[in-house]
Design a protein around this motif. Structure first.
Motif, PDB file in Angstrom:
ATOM      1  N   LEU A  13      74.512  12.485   6.265  1.00 26.93           N
ATOM      2  CA  LEU A  13      75.869  12.291   5.782  1.00 26.93           C
ATOM      3  C   LEU A  13      76.507  11.098   6.484  1.00 26.93           C
ATOM      4  O   LEU A  13      75.988  10.574   7.471  1.00 26.93           O
ATOM      5  CB  LEU A  13      76.695  13.548   6.031  1.00 26.93           C
ATOM      6  CG  LEU A  13      76.204  14.812   5.314  1.00 26.93           C
ATOM      7  CD1 LEU A  13      77.028  16.008   5.731  1.00 26.93           C
ATOM      8  CD2 LEU A  13      76.255  14.619   3.806  1.00 26.93           C
ATOM      9  N   PHE A  14      77.641  10.672   5.964  1.00 27.54           N
ATOM     10  CA  PHE A  14      78.320   9.489   6.469  1.00 27.54           C
ATOM     11  C   PHE A  14      78.597   9.586   7.966  1.00 27.54           C
ATOM     12  O   PHE A  14      78.305   8.655   8.726  1.00 27.54           O
ATOM     13  CB  PHE A  14      79.630   9.275   5.691  1.00 27.54           C
ATOM     14  CG  PHE A  14      80.491   8.180   6.252  1.00 27.54           C
ATOM     15  CD1 PHE A  14      80.158   6.856   6.054  1.00 27.54           C
ATOM     16  CD2 PHE A  14      81.631   8.469   6.989  1.00 27.54           C
ATOM     17  CE1 PHE A  14      80.944   5.834   6.569  1.00 27.54           C
ATOM     18  CE2 PHE A  14      82.416   7.468   7.502  1.00 27.54           C
ATOM     19  CZ  PHE A  14      82.075   6.144   7.290  1.00 27.54           C
ATOM     20  N   ILE A 145      76.611   3.663   1.535  1.00 30.66           N
ATOM     21  CA  ILE A 145      75.885   4.808   0.970  1.00 30.66           C
ATOM     22  C   ILE A 145      76.592   5.346  -0.270  1.00 30.66           C
ATOM     23  O   ILE A 145      75.971   5.952  -1.129  1.00 30.66           O
ATOM     24  CB  ILE A 145      75.673   5.950   1.992  1.00 30.66           C
ATOM     25  CG1 ILE A 145      76.995   6.579   2.407  1.00 30.66           C
ATOM     26  CG2 ILE A 145      74.888   5.462   3.178  1.00 30.66           C
ATOM     27  CD1 ILE A 145      76.859   7.824   3.247  1.00 30.66           C
ATOM     28  N   PHE A 146      77.893   5.123  -0.366  1.00 36.20           N
ATOM     29  CA  PHE A 146      78.645   5.628  -1.511  1.00 36.20           C
ATOM     30  C   PHE A 146      78.530   4.715  -2.727  1.00 36.20           C
ATOM     31  O   PHE A 146      79.046   5.044  -3.791  1.00 36.20           O
ATOM     32  CB  PHE A 146      80.112   5.841  -1.129  1.00 36.20           C
ATOM     33  CG  PHE A 146      80.280   6.904  -0.072  1.00 36.20           C
ATOM     34  CD1 PHE A 146      79.923   8.219  -0.314  1.00 36.20           C
ATOM     35  CD2 PHE A 146      80.769   6.576   1.182  1.00 36.20           C
ATOM     36  CE1 PHE A 146      80.058   9.193   0.657  1.00 36.20           C
ATOM     37  CE2 PHE A 146      80.905   7.535   2.158  1.00 36.20           C
ATOM     38  CZ  PHE A 146      80.551   8.858   1.899  1.00 36.20           C
ATOM     39  N   ASP A 148      75.641   4.044  -3.984  1.00 33.58           N
ATOM     40  CA  ASP A 148      74.398   4.472  -4.627  1.00 33.58           C
ATOM     41  C   ASP A 148      74.724   5.434  -5.766  1.00 33.58           C
ATOM     42  O   ASP A 148      74.946   6.614  -5.553  1.00 33.58           O
ATOM     43  CB  ASP A 148      73.482   5.142  -3.599  1.00 33.58           C
ATOM     44  CG  ASP A 148      72.090   5.375  -4.136  1.00 33.58           C
ATOM     45  OD1 ASP A 148      71.815   4.985  -5.279  1.00 33.58           O
ATOM     46  OD2 ASP A 148      71.265   5.939  -3.401  1.00 33.58           O
ATOM     47  N   PRO A 152      72.711   9.649  -6.033  1.00 37.31           N
ATOM     48  CA  PRO A 152      73.749   9.896  -5.034  1.00 37.31           C
ATOM     49  C   PRO A 152      73.368  10.956  -3.998  1.00 37.31           C
ATOM     50  O   PRO A 152      73.899  10.955  -2.901  1.00 37.31           O
ATOM     51  CB  PRO A 152      74.961  10.348  -5.858  1.00 37.31           C
ATOM     52  CG  PRO A 152      74.446  10.665  -7.210  1.00 37.31           C
ATOM     53  CD  PRO A 152      73.151   9.963  -7.389  1.00 37.31           C
ATOM     54  N   ARG A 155      71.699   9.189  -1.084  1.00 34.38           N
ATOM     55  CA  ARG A 155      72.663   8.388  -0.331  1.00 34.38           C
ATOM     56  C   ARG A 155      72.012   7.248   0.445  1.00 34.38           C
ATOM     57  O   ARG A 155      72.123   7.160   1.652  1.00 34.38           O
ATOM     58  CB  ARG A 155      73.468   9.267   0.618  1.00 34.38           C
ATOM     59  CG  ARG A 155      74.403  10.214  -0.057  1.00 34.38           C
ATOM     60  CD  ARG A 155      75.235  10.974   0.937  1.00 34.38           C
ATOM     61  NE  ARG A 155      74.481  11.888   1.754  1.00 34.38           N
ATOM     62  CZ  ARG A 155      74.132  13.119   1.411  1.00 34.38           C
ATOM     63  NH1 ARG A 155      74.467  13.570   0.241  1.00 34.38           N
ATOM     64  NH2 ARG A 155      73.453  13.882   2.222  1.00 34.38           N
ATOM     65  N   GLN A 156      71.351   6.381  -0.257  1.00 34.27           N
ATOM     66  CA  GLN A 156      70.722   5.239   0.394  1.00 34.27           C
ATOM     67  C   GLN A 156      71.749   4.146   0.629  1.00 34.27           C
ATOM     68  O   GLN A 156      72.518   3.803  -0.256  1.00 34.27           O
ATOM     69  CB  GLN A 156      69.604   4.681  -0.475  1.00 34.27           C
ATOM     70  CG  GLN A 156      68.417   5.574  -0.611  1.00 34.27           C
ATOM     71  CD  GLN A 156      67.342   4.919  -1.447  1.00 34.27           C
ATOM     72  OE1 GLN A 156      67.313   3.708  -1.589  1.00 34.27           O
ATOM     73  NE2 GLN A 156      66.453   5.722  -1.991  1.00 34.27           N
TER      74      GLN A 156
END
Length: 178
Positions: A13-14, A145-146, A148, A152, A155-156
């Motif tokens: 995650l972020f 990542i957002f 992508d 999704p 999240r690359q």
């Protein structure tokens, strides 16, 4: 773990990426002190030589590139990634190749270009430059990542998509004592 098991793992995650990046910057202070500051101090003290800024930047860029590429191809994890249980894999679940790791490093350093432009446009100096670099590297770059929209859930980030790699979160090892 097998490549198919690694491929099934979720992407970080972020905030995990941000904290890993923050820890990576702390680790890199040691890498830079050992491989960059010591030789440059020795050149300056012993011979009175100061390298031009472009050569200093190139040397530092290559030292950090060697650090990242070596860890990514060896284990798929830098020291900070090991702490945060994040691993870099190729899209087939295997360890990234040297070419993929080099590409990821080059694409991962693209965030320097807008920083140079901002520095030039706003005539930033000293600590303002460091603050801007820190903010962009730590917060803005992981936001890619957002972008992508193809997958999704994976999240690359931008460097991963361009290099053909992806990051996964390794499961926690649960040890039970009997």
């Amino acid at each position: 773990m097998t490549p198919s098991e690694l491929n099934a793992l979720p992407a970080p995650l972020f905030w995990r990426r941000v904290f890993c990046s923050l820890y990576e910057q702390l680790v890199l202070l040691g890498v830079v002190a050992l491989t960059f500051l010591l030789p440059n101090l020795a050149l300056g003290i012993l011979f009175g030589i100061s390298l031009p800024s472009w050569l200093t930047f190139l040397y530092l860029y290559l030292v950090l590139g060697f650090y990242f590429v070596w860890y990514w191809t060896k284990t798929g994890q830098t020291l900070a990634m090991q702490t945060w249980r994040i691993r870099l894999i190729a899209l087939n679940g295997m360890a990234p190749t040297r070419i993929q790791a080099i590409r990821r490093y080059i694409y991962g350093s693209l965030w320097l270009a807008p920083c140079i432009g901002i520095q030039y446009c706003f005539d930033l100096h000293r600590w303002q430059i460091i603050e801007m670099l820190f903010f962009v590297a730590l917060f803005l770059w992981p936001l890619s990542i957002f972008l992508d929209r193809v997958s999704p859930l994976q999240r690359q980030g931008l460097p991963d998509r361009l290099a053909g790699t992806r990051q996964v979160v390794l499961p926690t090892n649960r040890v039970t004592l009997s």
